[in-house]
Enzyme design. Structure first.
Site, short mmCIF file in Angstrom:
data_model
loop_
_atom_site.label_atom_id
_atom_site.label_comp_id
_atom_site.label_asym_id
_atom_site.label_seq_id
_atom_site.Cartn_x
_atom_site.Cartn_y
_atom_site.Cartn_z
N HIS A 74 0.81 -1.21 0.00
CA HIS A 74 0.00 0.00 0.00
C HIS A 74 0.85 1.26 0.00
O HIS A 74 0.37 2.32 -0.46
CB HIS A 74 -0.94 0.02 1.22
CG HIS A 74 -2.16 -0.84 1.04
ND1 HIS A 74 -2.19 -2.17 1.37
CD2 HIS A 74 -3.40 -0.54 0.56
CE1 HIS A 74 -3.40 -2.65 1.10
NE2 HIS A 74 -4.14 -1.70 0.61
N GLY A 75 2.04 1.22 0.50
CA GLY A 75 2.85 2.43 0.49
C GLY A 75 4.17 2.27 1.21
O GLY A 75 4.34 1.38 2.05
#
Length: 517
Positions: free
Chosen positions: A341-342
């Site tokens: 996700h990041g």
């Protein structure tokens, strides 16, 4: 270009639909792939034109890798080398653009060095189109699909309704829909159904999700600034951001489904009322569904199989085997999901939390298996499971939204300030102005929509809104059943939903949360 922008709604989308159906009406069926690729590249280029070259390069490289794999397979040769190089190439590009700065910054912090790396702008949708193409290469190697022309492949990768944030689709699901004699025959019906689905999704985004952000963001900003966060502020942040994330991603998923349906294409489901789930396992089965299916098919299963052999060879007992083959893989895989996700430690912690949740849930299922066969969980049990699932999701969403782990700790600490429990009465609005400006009424309304009313697929269930609808038709049935029909009443309802959705765009077109991933 944002789905919730006026430029998309009133310029790009009408142009794309007119061009697509115009080509079909004129008998230029083979040209639709070139047209959709061109339209999708324009859609993508509005964000950052130079990164179109990266997208095109990624498609070209993967298409050639697919041809290489297919050629070796036909020649009776091993496909391991081209498949491995193709996957590593995809991961290298993704790793550079998404994680290079993260690793350099953390290496500097650990070693006390001062290496510098120019800030790399994360290319829009790189996580999604990379995974989609990795799946394509594996499917080619497994002899499940075959490359069938560069323009068709490019359409599969960058078809704009699902390009930016999914769903992650498979070649064998998408491309057969562009063939057959019925392509384009039911344009009016498909556009009507698709527009209705799109309108519901746009309403969720602009009216509900963006409103929830107005309540949640100030608390996270306060935590980031080092300001004190109270008990009520902490719960406001957790609840309202959960609602924001829920309706933002639900809205995007609906809009993607609706846009594809306007072109006569059905996408696989990506979101199916996950907050009605009574376990974290069921929650993840119905949240970002295509990502979970990718993880299970291409990561979890290949990871678990050797661990299962390892445990069997050493004669491990029941719970030792559970730890090696279920708990450990769950935690590892969810940490990977979180990091996907990041590039921030907040996402690692988010993944770790959900990995632990899933491992505990699996342990509880295994421990209670015999008891459940004798006595099914009662209503009170299910309510307790549901509330526990909601609490776990909200706690993890705090760190998912926070700028740093420290900010998340600040909010978590505030949520359990028992010395301020007497302030809970303040959540009730004292006057009409507070009814609008404070979140209590908003939260109740949003919670009612989630808990009682049908989701978009269920509203549109008569018209097979998604691929595999029969599998999901009876899952998470609503308390209040509503079924859309082509009647005057429903036309007025659809028009009002679309009107308010577009009207709220005037507050400013905001990015979807998953556009950041």
């Amino acid at each position: 270009m944002l789905f919730n922008s006026l430029e998309f709604l009133f310029l790009f989308l009408p142009f794309a639909l007119i061009g697509y159906y115009g080509l079909l009406r004129l008998g230029f069926r083979e040209w639709i792939f070139l047209f959709l690729v061109g339209a999708s590249l324009i859609f993508y280029a509005v964000w950052n034109p130079p990164y179109v070259l990266l997208l095109v390069g990624s498609m070209g490289g993967n298409y050639l890798a697919g041809l290489w794999i297919e050629g070796r397979k036909r020649a009776g040769q091993a496909t391991g080398l081209p498949l491995t190089l193709g996957i590593l190439g995809n991961l290298a590009v993704l790793g550079w653009y998404k994680y290079a700065n993260f690793f350099v910054d953390n290496a500097n912090a650990l070693a006390g060095t001062d290496f510098t790396l120019q800030r790399i702008l994360l290319p829009l949708a790189i996580s999604f189109y990379t995974l989609q193409q990795v799946a394509f290469l594996i499917d080619v190697a497994r002899d499940e699909v075959r490359p069938a022309g560069v323009w068709r492949y490019a359409t599969f990768v960058i078809f704009f309704p699902q390009l930016i944030a999914g769903p992650i689709v498979h070649y064998r699901e998408m491309m057969p829909q562009f063939f057959g004699r019925n392509l384009g025959r039911f344009a009016g019906a498909n556009i009507t159904i698709g527009l209705t689905i799109f309108a519901i999704g746009l309403f969720k985004k602009t009216v509900i999700a963006d409103s929830a952000a107005l309540y949640a963001s100030p608390v996270y900003d306060a935590a980031a600034a080092g300001d004190p966060v109270t008990l009520l502020m902490g719960w406001r942040a957790a609840i309202c951001y959960t609602l924001q994330l829920y309706f933002d991603f639900s809205g995007y998923s609906d809009m993607a489904l609706g846009l594809a349906r306007m072109f006569g294409v059905r996408l696989p489901p990506n979101f199916h009322s996950p907050l009605r789930a009574a376990s974290i396992l069921e929650y993840w089965r119905r949240w970002h569904m295509t990502l979970q299916q990718f993880i299970v098919a291409y990561m979890y299963t290949p990871f678990v199989l050797p661990l299962t052999r390892f445990a069997a060879e050493r004669g491990y007992g029941k719970w030792q085997t559970f730890g090696v083959t279920t708990a450990l893989p769950s935690v590892v895989i969810f940490v990977v999901i979180g990091f996907w996700h990041g590039a921030n430690w907040t996402f690692v912690v988010f993944g770790l939390m959900h990995g632990i949740y899933v491992a505990v849930n699996e342990f509880w299922r295994a421990y209670r298996r015999k008891a459940r066969r004798k006595v099914k969980p009662g209503t009170r049990d299910m309510i307790a499971y549901h509330l526990l699932t909601l609490l776990c999701v909200m706690l993890a969403n705090v760190v998912f939204r926070a700028e740093s782990v420290g900010d998340a700790v600040t909010i978590w600490t505030a949520m359990f300030r028992l010395d301020q429990i007497g302030d809970l009465a303040l959540i009730l609005p004292a006057n009409a102005a507070e009814l609008i400006t404070e979140p209590f009424a908003f939260v109740l309304g949003a919670a009612a929509l989630i808990a009682l009313f049908p989701n978009t697929q269920q509203i549109m269930g008569r018209y097979t809104p998604i691929l595999g609808w029969s599998k999901w038709r009876d899952v998470a049935r609503p308390v209040i059943a509503l079924t859309w029909r082509p009647t005057l009443g429903w036309a007025v309802w659809t028009g009002l939903v679309l009107f308010f959705a577009v009207a709220f765009v005037s507050r400013g077109a905001t990015e979807f949360i998953y556009f950041n991933f």
